[in-house]
Motif scaffolding. Sequence first.
Motif, short mmCIF file in Angstrom:
data_model
loop_
_atom_site.label_atom_id
_atom_site.label_comp_id
_atom_site.label_asym_id
_atom_site.label_seq_id
_atom_site.Cartn_x
_atom_site.Cartn_y
_atom_site.Cartn_z
N THR A 9 0.81 -1.22 0.00
CA THR A 9 0.00 0.00 0.00
C THR A 9 0.84 1.26 0.00
O THR A 9 0.33 2.35 -0.25
N LEU A 10 2.12 1.15 0.29
CA LEU A 10 3.02 2.32 0.25
C LEU A 10 3.75 2.30 -1.09
O LEU A 10 4.48 1.37 -1.41
N VAL A 11 3.54 3.36 -1.83
CA VAL A 11 4.10 3.44 -3.18
C VAL A 11 5.13 4.56 -3.22
O VAL A 11 4.85 5.67 -2.79
N LYS A 12 6.28 4.27 -3.73
CA LYS A 12 7.32 5.29 -3.87
C LYS A 12 7.40 5.73 -5.32
O LYS A 12 7.31 4.91 -6.24
N GLY A 13 7.57 7.04 -5.50
CA GLY A 13 7.62 7.58 -6.85
C GLY A 13 8.89 8.36 -7.10
O GLY A 13 9.87 8.24 -6.39
#
Lengths: 115, 114
Positions: free
Chosen positions: B55-59
């Motif tokens: 659920t944690l997305v890094k961009g």
Amino acid sequence: GAGVSQSPSNKVTEKGKDVELRCDPISGHTALYWYRQSLGQGLEFLIYFQGNSAPDKSGLPSDRFSAERTGGSVSTLTIQRTQQEDSAVYLCASSPTSAIQETQYFGPGTRLLVL
Amino acid sequence: AQSVTQLDSQVPVFEEAPVELRCNYSSSVSVYLFWYVQYPNQGLQLLLKYLSGSTLVKGINGFEAEFNKSQTSFHLRKPSVHISDTAEYFCAVSAAAAGNKLTFGGGTRVLVKP
């Protein structure tokens, strides 16, 4: 590589005239989208192409708006008998396939001002 | 039909301070979630997207977002902003039932002050 390009970058026209906006998608991208960005309405979907066909035209605001895509590449959005409320930035995007999880890559937009 | 609400239209923030941009969505079906950034006089650029899994997305550019299904939220965060982060940020959703189009929120304008 080259991104999505749009022309013209700016267009000023008089009410009642017709305008054509052009979009060149990223080479090889099969899906192409048109959106409109205006102060009052935000970012709105207009039409989507898969290849040369348009499965979804639900966002076109009136029958004055039409679009076509030829050769699975370049697309043209035409607005007939322009009105002042058509003033907006028209954004084109393309994606490698039509899968809904695909990233859409946006062009810089065409800023249309109808006087 | 789905909709996206960005709760803040403008967020002023000092350089090197953290920032959070809030996004809530509504949809009766599963959605994919995106954050795009628009620099002045430019098109939209993808920051990150949530499709499934963690659920944690890094961009890009140090941004991250957390998908919260129970709260139908997808808030964007950056721990320390730069002047160059001044831009407008858009949250968007796509859903199978709605075809391939993106539905965008109203945007949040971030102004980073020195």
